[in-house]
Design an enzyme around this catalytic site. Sequence first.
Site, PDB file in Angstrom:
ATOM      1  N   LYS A 112       0.834  -1.214   0.000  1.00  0.00           N
ATOM      2  CA  LYS A 112       0.000   0.000   0.000  1.00  0.00           C
ATOM      3  C   LYS A 112       0.871   1.267   0.000  1.00  0.00           C
ATOM      4  O   LYS A 112       0.445   2.323  -0.453  1.00  0.00           O
ATOM      5  CB  LYS A 112      -0.930   0.034   1.217  1.00  0.00           C
ATOM      6  CG  LYS A 112      -1.872  -1.159   1.369  1.00  0.00           C
ATOM      7  CD  LYS A 112      -3.045  -1.119   0.420  1.00  0.00           C
ATOM      8  CE  LYS A 112      -4.069  -2.210   0.708  1.00  0.00           C
ATOM      9  NZ  LYS A 112      -3.561  -3.597   0.567  1.00  0.00           N
TER      10      LYS A 112
HETATM   11  C1  LIG Z   1      -3.917  -4.753  -0.084  1.00  0.00           C
HETATM   12  C2  LIG Z   1      -3.022  -5.936  -0.150  1.00  0.00           C
HETATM   13  C3  LIG Z   1      -3.188  -6.954  -1.128  1.00  0.00           C
HETATM   14  C4  LIG Z   1      -4.318  -6.937  -2.120  1.00  0.00           C
HETATM   15  O1  LIG Z   1      -4.158  -5.941  -3.089  1.00  0.00           O
HETATM   16  P1  LIG Z   1      -5.430  -5.463  -3.938  1.00  0.00           P
HETATM   17  O2  LIG Z   1      -4.941  -4.329  -4.746  1.00  0.00           O
HETATM   18  O3  LIG Z   1      -6.468  -5.065  -2.927  1.00  0.00           O
HETATM   19  O4  LIG Z   1      -5.864  -6.623  -4.752  1.00  0.00           O
HETATM   20  C5  LIG Z   1      -2.297  -8.010  -1.136  1.00  0.00           C
HETATM   21  N1  LIG Z   1      -1.303  -8.104  -0.220  1.00  0.00           N
HETATM   22  C6  LIG Z   1      -1.123  -7.160   0.726  1.00  0.00           C
HETATM   23  C7  LIG Z   1      -0.024  -7.343   1.721  1.00  0.00           C
HETATM   24  C8  LIG Z   1      -1.960  -6.053   0.801  1.00  0.00           C
HETATM   25  O5  LIG Z   1      -1.771  -5.127   1.756  1.00  0.00           O
END
Ligand SMILES: *Cc1c(COP(=O)(O)O)cnc(C)c1O
Length: 497
Positions: A112
């Site tokens: 993120k």
């Molecule tokens: C948010 C997240 C995901 C999923 O990503 P999306 O864009 O929501 O599909 C996968 N792994 C981690 C560690 C995340 O924080």
Amino acid sequence: MELWYTGTRDASERVSASQAILRGLANDGGLYVPTEIPKLAVSMEELAEMSYQETAYEVMRQFLTDFTEEELKHCIDSAYDGKFDTEEIAPLTSADGAYYLELFHGSTIAFKDMALSILPYLMTAAAKKNQVKNEIVILTATSGDTGKAALAGFADVPGTKIIVFYPKDGVSPIQEKQMVTQKGENTHVVAIRGNFDQAQTGVKQMFTDAALAGELDTAGYQFSSANSINIGRLVPQIVYYVYAYAKLYANGVIRKDEKINVVVPTGNFGNILAAFYAKNMGLPIKTLICASNENKVLYDFFATGAYDKNRPFMLTSSPSMDILISSNLERLIYRITGNDAAENAAMMKRLAAEGRYEITPEMKEQLDDFYGNYAGEAETAGTIRALYEKTGYVIDPHTAVAACVYKKYREDTGDADTKTVIVSTASPFKFARSVTDAIGGSHEGKTDFELCDELSAAANVGIPQAVQELRGAPVRHDTVCEAEEMPAVVKRFLGIA
Ligand SMILES: *Cc1c(COP(=O)(O)O)cnc(C)c1O
């Protein structure tokens, strides 16, 4: 050439990139999408020589056409700096015949950060461009991770404040510690006596409270959201696919125009949608491999063409993928309707009412570029262990879901030759408990810090700064309130009587 954005549920909408970033959500609950996907305007030879920041500029300028070169470069340089613990920002690690694209080198050691470190700068630049005089106040309800990543992104960004609400007993001890120790004069963190839904509802009510908006405006503030469906979070995610491809090319791993696969551990469908956009920009990607955990609603969707969230919600060791409504999938659905906002809106209405919709065979035919599969809990742990025993490389449970699904893809399709990038979305230190268990240790009676020390020795990598900082960090936020008191708390923070 100017690129415009329209709404996935309202064809009459037409806004600039900066307006789409400021607004977040489009009309009727739809999402903003570019009216076309621009092509990469630089050659692979040029990209191969570029830094992460230079690549980011080349990709993002195609999408954010109403930002000047100076504005965009300022956003990029402010975001991708020493907050990351490597100059490469998104390094590739080769292990067991695949290339792991590590997106966890930012402030909160998870992916993120890639988008949330730039969104605040895009937002303040967009505000200036649209003559918004007010200071932007980000309101977020969090069940853990997104709150911390947003706090880290907005901390001390001029022209912004951020207020994060979390359920007092609804986040892990380490997540709570991460949030209450957050630095930054413009950051506020509040625990509410209630659950995540109450926090979320409270935030939504404040967003739609016209009287509150009026009071804020008088005091020189306005609310905004750092929600994952903001186009300002999606566009920065396209960058690392281009960057990874260019690095593989630069290092002689792939020939010119050679196609690669990408495997993405998926929850809300944002990360893999960015890969799809990269492919549509002209990046040679063969298959987009969508990896789910036991919440395998997307696997079923790709297999059958029916999206159905009516099923038990599973708690897994990859919590950021414990999702039954993948919001960003709407952008793909819109596209395979032939950009038909009315048809897309009808499906999303069905999803809201019945929890289910089905795409037509013509739409399903356009999903040939995707492959979906999933990994169960035991398979996920087994994947972490097997990779560790074979190579010494330690991955987190989200990444392990992807690695496991890649194995299934190879077995299913026989495609063992295509070079493949597995997107690594979190540091194993973020999930030290499940990772320790998976590689044959035991977490019994140990603190998270002790587990990180052990993991550091086992994996032969240093403990990330984000974990080190937490040891002995002073608590800076101690406000606790009832859900009903949330607006009063916001006003107090903003100095509105
Ligand atoms: C948010 C997240 C995901 C999923 O990503 P999306 O864009 O929501 O599909 C996968 N792994 C981690 C560690 C995340 O924080």
